[in-house]
Every structure is written in C-alpha cells, then in structure tokens.
Design a protein around this motif. Structure first.
Motif, PDB file in Angstrom:
ATOM      1  N   SER A 164      -1.851  18.973   5.890  1.00 52.60           N
ATOM      2  CA  SER A 164      -1.806  18.081   7.089  1.00 52.60           C
ATOM      3  C   SER A 164      -1.412  17.111   7.501  1.00 52.60           C
ATOM      4  N   VAL A 165      -1.426  16.554   8.014  1.00 54.55           N
ATOM      5  CA  VAL A 165      -0.583  15.221   8.222  1.00 54.55           C
ATOM      6  C   VAL A 165      -1.718  13.926   7.321  1.00 54.55           C
ATOM      7  N   ASP A 166      -2.747  13.844   5.908  1.00 56.22           N
ATOM      8  CA  ASP A 166      -3.115  12.986   5.757  1.00 56.22           C
ATOM      9  C   ASP A 166      -2.743  13.821   4.468  1.00 56.22           C
ATOM     10  N   ALA A 167      -2.701  14.805   4.191  1.00 59.65           N
ATOM     11  CA  ALA A 167      -1.898  15.571   3.178  1.00 59.65           C
ATOM     12  C   ALA A 167      -0.109  14.803   2.938  1.00 59.65           C
ATOM     13  N   ILE A 185      -1.251  -1.264   7.114  1.00 59.13           N
ATOM     14  CA  ILE A 185      -1.120   0.013   7.146  1.00 59.13           C
ATOM     15  C   ILE A 185      -0.707   1.330   8.590  1.00 59.13           C
ATOM     16  N   PHE A 186      -0.445   2.477   8.501  1.00 63.66           N
ATOM     17  CA  PHE A 186      -0.755   2.984   9.571  1.00 63.66           C
ATOM     18  C   PHE A 186      -1.353   4.456   9.214  1.00 63.66           C
ATOM     19  N   LEU A 187      -1.333   5.316  10.989  1.00 64.74           N
ATOM     20  CA  LEU A 187      -1.367   5.573  10.423  1.00 64.74           C
ATOM     21  C   LEU A 187      -3.250   6.124  10.086  1.00 64.74           C
ATOM     22  N   GLY A 188      -4.068   5.431  10.284  1.00 70.13           N
ATOM     23  CA  GLY A 188      -5.709   5.714  10.425  1.00 70.13           C
ATOM     24  C   GLY A 188      -5.896   5.207   9.029  1.00 70.13           C
ATOM     25  N   GLY A 189      -4.356   4.377   8.310  1.00 63.79           N
ATOM     26  CA  GLY A 189      -5.243   3.520   7.428  1.00 63.79           C
ATOM     27  C   GLY A 189      -4.514   4.527   5.862  1.00 63.79           C
ATOM     28  N   GLY A 203       0.896  -2.661  -1.598  1.00 64.97           N
ATOM     29  CA  GLY A 203       0.489  -0.965  -1.451  1.00 64.97           C
ATOM     30  C   GLY A 203      -0.757  -0.140  -0.842  1.00 64.97           C
ATOM     31  N   ASP A 204      -1.100   0.402  -2.214  1.00 61.15           N
ATOM     32  CA  ASP A 204      -2.501   0.867  -2.735  1.00 61.15           C
ATOM     33  C   ASP A 204      -3.713   0.072  -3.640  1.00 61.15           C
ATOM     34  N   VAL A 205      -3.431  -0.006  -4.404  1.00 62.55           N
ATOM     35  CA  VAL A 205      -4.134  -0.892  -5.549  1.00 62.55           C
ATOM     36  C   VAL A 205      -4.941  -1.897  -5.237  1.00 62.55           C
ATOM     37  N   GLY A 206      -3.824  -3.057  -4.675  1.00 62.43           N
ATOM     38  CA  GLY A 206      -4.815  -4.207  -3.956  1.00 62.43           C
ATOM     39  C   GLY A 206      -4.894  -5.952  -5.674  1.00 62.43           C
ATOM     40  N   TYR A 207      -4.763  -5.216  -5.539  1.00 62.53           N
ATOM     41  CA  TYR A 207      -5.307  -6.213  -7.138  1.00 62.53           C
ATOM     42  C   TYR A 207      -4.716  -5.412  -8.099  1.00 62.53           C
ATOM     43  N   MET A 208      -4.465  -6.303  -9.584  1.00 63.84           N
ATOM     44  CA  MET A 208      -4.091  -6.033 -10.512  1.00 63.84           C
ATOM     45  C   MET A 208      -4.923  -5.968 -12.047  1.00 63.84           C
ATOM     46  N   PRO A 209      -4.938  -4.806 -12.449  1.00 64.15           N
ATOM     47  CA  PRO A 209      -5.633  -4.935 -13.789  1.00 64.15           C
ATOM     48  C   PRO A 209      -4.857  -5.598 -15.174  1.00 64.15           C
ATOM     49  N   ALA A 210      -5.870  -5.452 -15.702  1.00 65.25           N
ATOM     50  CA  ALA A 210      -5.113  -6.168 -17.376  1.00 65.25           C
ATOM     51  C   ALA A 210      -4.477  -5.366 -18.110  1.00 65.25           C
ATOM     52  N   SER A 211      -5.472  -3.408 -17.496  1.00 68.74           N
ATOM     53  CA  SER A 211      -4.802  -2.576 -18.229  1.00 68.74           C
ATOM     54  C   SER A 211      -4.247  -1.406 -16.908  1.00 68.74           C
ATOM     55  N   PHE A 212      -3.120  -1.639 -16.306  1.00 70.28           N
ATOM     56  CA  PHE A 212      -2.746  -1.233 -15.364  1.00 70.28           C
ATOM     57  C   PHE A 212      -1.846  -0.237 -15.849  1.00 70.28           C
ATOM     58  N   SER A 213      -2.629   1.547 -16.015  1.00 62.55           N
ATOM     59  CA  SER A 213      -2.567   2.160 -16.595  1.00 62.55           C
ATOM     60  C   SER A 213      -2.172   3.382 -14.966  1.00 62.55           C
TER      61      SER A 213
END
Length: 375
Positions: free
Chosen positions: A64-67, A197-201, A272-282
């Motif tokens: 699909s487009v989302d996929a 973002i685009f394509l509906g987020g 783009g994806d996370v929006g913040y940074m955790p201390a344990s950025f796994s």
C-alpha cells in the motif's frame, strides 16, 4: 571491444548478480529456519509457512502507499549511513564508527534544535541539520587524524569511539540537555526544527535527502577530481602518492565526509521520526549500514537499493509476525544471513557455479595514468 564486453559482464556479476544470489540464498535459509521452527507456531511442521510469511512481509513493505512510505522512512537513515561506510570502502577505509557518528550527529542536531525551539522553522530546520552534519563530521575526523598522523587503525579507533559516543549521549542527555518536565532521561520535545511531513503524516522530507544524496555521491566518487583521488588512494595508496596525491589529507577528508553523512542520518532520525532524544537512544542504524554498504558494493546506486531492501525488511517484520506468527527476530536472521553470504562470496559462486572475476588488467595503471589529465 571483446575485452570491454568481458569486463562489463564481470562487473555486472560482481555488482548485481552476486548480491542478488546472496539474497536468494538468505531467503532460502530463512525459509528453512521458519519450517524448522513451525511447530512453535502450529501443531506440526508447516511447509507453507515461509510462503505466508514472505507474502505478509512483502505486503507490509510494498502492499500500500502507507507501506511504501514506511519502507522509505526506514530506508532513509540506512541509505545515508550506508554512504558513511561505502565512501570509506572506496578509500580503502573500514569505517566501523558510523554508529558513533550517527549518535553524535543526532546529538548535535538535538542541541541546535532545542536552542532554536522558539525560532522560525525556516531558520531552525537548516541550522539543526547543519548541527547534525557538523557533529558527525567532527566525530569522523578524529579517527582520520589519528590514522593520518599516528597510523592508528581506523577499525580499532572507530569501534572505541562508538562506545564513547554512547556514553557521551547518555551523559549529555541525562545532564545539561535533560528536559524539565519529563518522566525519564530525555530531552524536551523538539518544536521548530521538526521536519515537515507529507502524504498525511506518513513520511517526512528526510526521505528526499536520501534521494538527492544518491546522485551527489555518485558524482563525487566518479566524476569529481577529489573523488577520483579517493578511489585511487583506496586502490593503492603508494601509487596515489607516486602520482602526486596526498593520502594523509585524503584519509582525514574521507572519514570526515563519512561522519557528515552518518551525522545527517542521525539528524533526520531525530528531527523527522523521534521528535526528542532519549539518553538511551537504542538504534542499530550505524551497524546495519555496514551490511547495506556491503550489499550495495559501496556503489551509491547499490547502497540505495540495499537500503530499500533493509527498510522493506523492517517495514514488513510487523505484518509477518501478525499474519504468519513469525517472530520479528527472523528479519534479523535474514539480515545476518545476507551479510554472511556476501562475505562468503566464494561460497555463493560455488553454489551457482559462477566463474571468478579476474581483476581488470591495468585498471590501477589507468587510474593513475589519467590523474594528470584531470588536473
């Protein structure tokens, strides 16, 4: 003409056919693992389980487009970080430190983005991306300087710097950059520098960075003078020095450039994806990038398709688990087996009875000989 045709066919076998056959063998090996583990999913051995699993994986990655967007989003940092490893290969350098450069790039982008949270996105986004690229570049420069002036092997130094980056991120995020109203060790949310973002987020513009980088890296490696020097140094540093090049400078430049791309990958992941940074950025993007660069034969176009493949495997892992009951860890098994067969190229050639490619006669001489004309 005949020699050129023979060389072309040999290059096709090396760049396309062998990686493709390695993927085929990995899929077969993955199918065997699924069949052997099928009693854990159903009551008996299910020979059709791999068919259902791979169908679900393909549907989840391209159905699909989302996929498609999810596949592209997963592939974006892998492609950018793949350049960080692949460009190093071209210079004869094994950059294991893409993971550390990725983390420091993410940290640099986060620090700039948080400082500009009240600024306009027109200002905050490009400056945050530059912060990420600068962080990765400076972190990649360290093993370059060490190798150029002390002979320290880049494999050892970049591995150690990966650990340094993990603890550096943990210390900075848990200390000076820790958010004020957060429940665990992480930064505040990034506001102004969030990638559009685009394509509906479903996707963000970081995907475009990977797409634009492919022709840029290709031009750099195969059309620019400095890219020519990088490849010649990788082919034979002594011949490069004899031709008037400066391998010491090229080592520093190449590893810095590798860090820049890994830093950009980290910046797009955070902004783009996370929006913040955790201390344990796994994340294992930097390590997966090694497999991407190997599968793509360090060629920009090859890295593009290898990144898409690994992005598709990640996007399809969830549907494969839901629809066929296959653990998502099978995807990691597939990636590992692909890497295994790529490094065991002789085995792949023996299985499919492929002839070994003889090294092009006079290739190095042609590289060095045409250097003077380029200058």
């Amino acid at each position: 003409m005949t020699g050129r045709r023979t060389l072309s066919l040999a290059r096709i076998r090396s760049l396309v056919l062998v990686p493709f056959l390695a993927i085929v063998l990995a899929l077969i090996a993955g199918a065997v693992v699924m069949i052997l583990s099928s009693p854990l999913v159903s009551d008996s051995v299910d020979l059709l389980l791999p068919v259902r699993a791979y169908a679900a994986l393909f549907q989840g990655a391209f159905g699909s487009v989302d996929a498609w967007i999810k596949t592209l989003a997963n592939a974006t940092p892998l492609i950018l970080a793949g350049f960080a490893v692949g460009i190093g290969f071209k210079a004869g350098l094994f950059n294991i430190g893409a993971q550390g450069q990725f983390l420091v790039g993410a940290l640099g982008a986060t620090a700039v983005a948080l400082a500009l949270n009240d600024a306009s996105p027109v200002v905050a986004i490009p400056l945050s991306l530059l912060g990420g690229m600068a962080g990765g570049l400076l972190y990649g420069m360290i093993p370059g300087v060490l190798k150029a002036f002390s002979g320290a092997h880049e494999v050892v130094t970049t591995i150690m710097l990966n650990y340094v980056a993990i603890f550096l991120v943990s210390g900075v995020i848990g200390g000076p950059l820790r958010g004020e109203n957060v429940t665990y060790s992480r930064t505040d949310d990034i506001q102004a520098a969030t990638l559009p973002i685009f394509l509906g987020g479903a996707g963000h513009i970081g995907i475009l960075f990977a797409a634009v980088s492919v022709p840029i890296v290709w031009w750099f490696l195969f059309r620019s003078t400095i890219g020519f020097e990088v490849r010649t140094t990788g082919a034979n540093s002594e011949a490069a020095r004899y031709a008037g090049m400066n391998p010491r400078w090229l080592i520093i430049f190449t590893l810095s450039l590798c860090g820049l791309f890994a830093g950009l990958a980290g910046a797009t992941e955070i902004l783009g994806d996370v929006g913040y940074m955790p201390a344990s950025f796994s994340t294992t993007v930097g390590f997966d990038a090694i497999a991407v660069a190997l599968l793509g034969r360090a060629n920009p176009v090859g890295i593009l398709f290898a990144g898409l493949l690994f992005g598709a495997l990640q996007a399809g892992a969830g549907p494969m688990q839901i629809q066929a009951g296959i653990p998502v860890q099978i995807v990691s098994v597939l990636q590992a087996v692909i890497l295994f067969f790529l490094t065991a190229e002789v085995l792949v050639r023996q299985v499919f009875r492929l002839k070994s490619d003889a090294k092009a006669p006079g290739e190095l001489a042609n590289l060095s000989g045409s250097y003077a004309a380029r200058r």
